[in-house]
Design an enzyme around this catalytic site. Structure first.
Site, PDB file in Angstrom:
ATOM      1  N   GLU A 153       0.837  -1.199   0.000  1.00  0.00           N
ATOM      2  CA  GLU A 153       0.000   0.000   0.000  1.00  0.00           C
ATOM      3  C   GLU A 153       0.868   1.244   0.000  1.00  0.00           C
ATOM      4  O   GLU A 153       1.962   1.250   0.557  1.00  0.00           O
ATOM      5  CB  GLU A 153      -0.888   0.034   1.255  1.00  0.00           C
ATOM      6  CG  GLU A 153      -2.125  -0.805   1.133  1.00  0.00           C
ATOM      7  CD  GLU A 153      -3.180  -0.419   2.174  1.00  0.00           C
ATOM      8  OE1 GLU A 153      -3.052   0.649   2.796  1.00  0.00           O
ATOM      9  OE2 GLU A 153      -4.128  -1.196   2.343  1.00  0.00           O
ATOM     10  N   HIS A 174      -4.527   6.900   0.150  1.00  0.00           N
ATOM     11  CA  HIS A 174      -3.819   5.617   0.226  1.00  0.00           C
ATOM     12  C   HIS A 174      -4.376   4.661  -0.808  1.00  0.00           C
ATOM     13  O   HIS A 174      -5.420   4.916  -1.393  1.00  0.00           O
ATOM     14  CB  HIS A 174      -3.817   5.044   1.646  1.00  0.00           C
ATOM     15  CG  HIS A 174      -5.117   4.439   2.099  1.00  0.00           C
ATOM     16  ND1 HIS A 174      -6.183   5.208   2.511  1.00  0.00           N
ATOM     17  CD2 HIS A 174      -5.507   3.160   2.215  1.00  0.00           C
ATOM     18  CE1 HIS A 174      -7.177   4.398   2.868  1.00  0.00           C
ATOM     19  NE2 HIS A 174      -6.798   3.141   2.696  1.00  0.00           N
ATOM     20  N   ASP A 204      -9.606   2.679   8.151  1.00  0.00           N
ATOM     21  CA  ASP A 204      -9.610   3.853   7.277  1.00  0.00           C
ATOM     22  C   ASP A 204     -10.574   4.909   7.819  1.00  0.00           C
ATOM     23  O   ASP A 204     -10.249   6.093   7.898  1.00  0.00           O
ATOM     24  CB  ASP A 204     -10.065   3.486   5.862  1.00  0.00           C
ATOM     25  CG  ASP A 204      -9.040   2.622   5.135  1.00  0.00           C
ATOM     26  OD1 ASP A 204      -7.887   2.568   5.584  1.00  0.00           O
ATOM     27  OD2 ASP A 204      -9.420   2.024   4.118  1.00  0.00           O
ATOM     28  N   HIS A 230      -5.384   0.767  -2.251  1.00  0.00           N
ATOM     29  CA  HIS A 230      -5.869  -0.576  -1.957  1.00  0.00           C
ATOM     30  C   HIS A 230      -5.490  -1.461  -3.140  1.00  0.00           C
ATOM     31  O   HIS A 230      -6.217  -1.503  -4.134  1.00  0.00           O
ATOM     32  CB  HIS A 230      -7.398  -0.582  -1.788  1.00  0.00           C
ATOM     33  CG  HIS A 230      -7.878  -0.113  -0.459  1.00  0.00           C
ATOM     34  ND1 HIS A 230      -9.215  -0.026  -0.136  1.00  0.00           N
ATOM     35  CD2 HIS A 230      -7.206   0.302   0.635  1.00  0.00           C
ATOM     36  CE1 HIS A 230      -9.330   0.416   1.117  1.00  0.00           C
ATOM     37  NE2 HIS A 230      -8.136   0.633   1.602  1.00  0.00           N
TER      38      HIS A 230
HETATM   39 ZN   LIG Z   1      -7.604   1.416   3.353  1.00  0.00          ZN
END
Ligand SMILES: [Zn+2]
Length: 131
Positions: free
Chosen positions: A22, A67, A80, A69
């Site tokens: 990530e 961010h 999150d 995924h």
């Molecule tokens: Zn996430």
């Protein structure tokens, strides 16, 4: 709220090159346009999560987070949502395959919001800094 096209492209590129790990960073804006991604030092990234050490955040104003995924599922997780609520008002999740359609923007409550992509003229502030 809007995002500069170049900034979005940059985000998608780093997310892509970080995969299968990530990528996580913070967003900063000029006026109402998101123009910058700040990579937080000490971010620990794995294929399951990217834990940002928010106390390491440089002392600049940020308005949200981004961010990735790598799974391609662009729904915010419970973790999150906790972060969204704590830090900032716009939160981008980019999912594989990280093209211009594979990202979503959420508000602090995790409600999907529209983020307009705009052409933004970057002034080269670094030129002044390093003169
Ligand atoms: Zn996430």
């Amino acid at each position: 709220m809007k995002i500069a096209r170049e900034t979005l492209q940059f985000i998608l590129e780093v997310c892509k090159s970080s995969a299968p790990h990530e990528f996580a960073g913070m967003l900063s804006a000029s006026g109402d346009v998101i123009t910058e991604v700040i990579v937080v030092p000490g971010t620990e990234s794995s294929d399951e999560s990217a834990v940002m050490q928010l106390f390491m955040l440089p002392n600049i104003h940020t308005i949200g987070s981004v961010h990735s995924h790598p799974s391609g599922n662009m729904t915010p997780s419970g973790v999150d949502l906790e972060l969204f609520d704590k830090k900032g008002v716009v939160h981008i999740i980019a999912g594989a395959p990280f093209d211009l359609k594979s990202w979503r923007c959420y508000d602090k409550d995790g409600i999907p919001v529209k983020l307009e992509v705009v052409d933004y003229e970057f002034k080269d502030e670094n030129d002044i800094l390093f003169e």
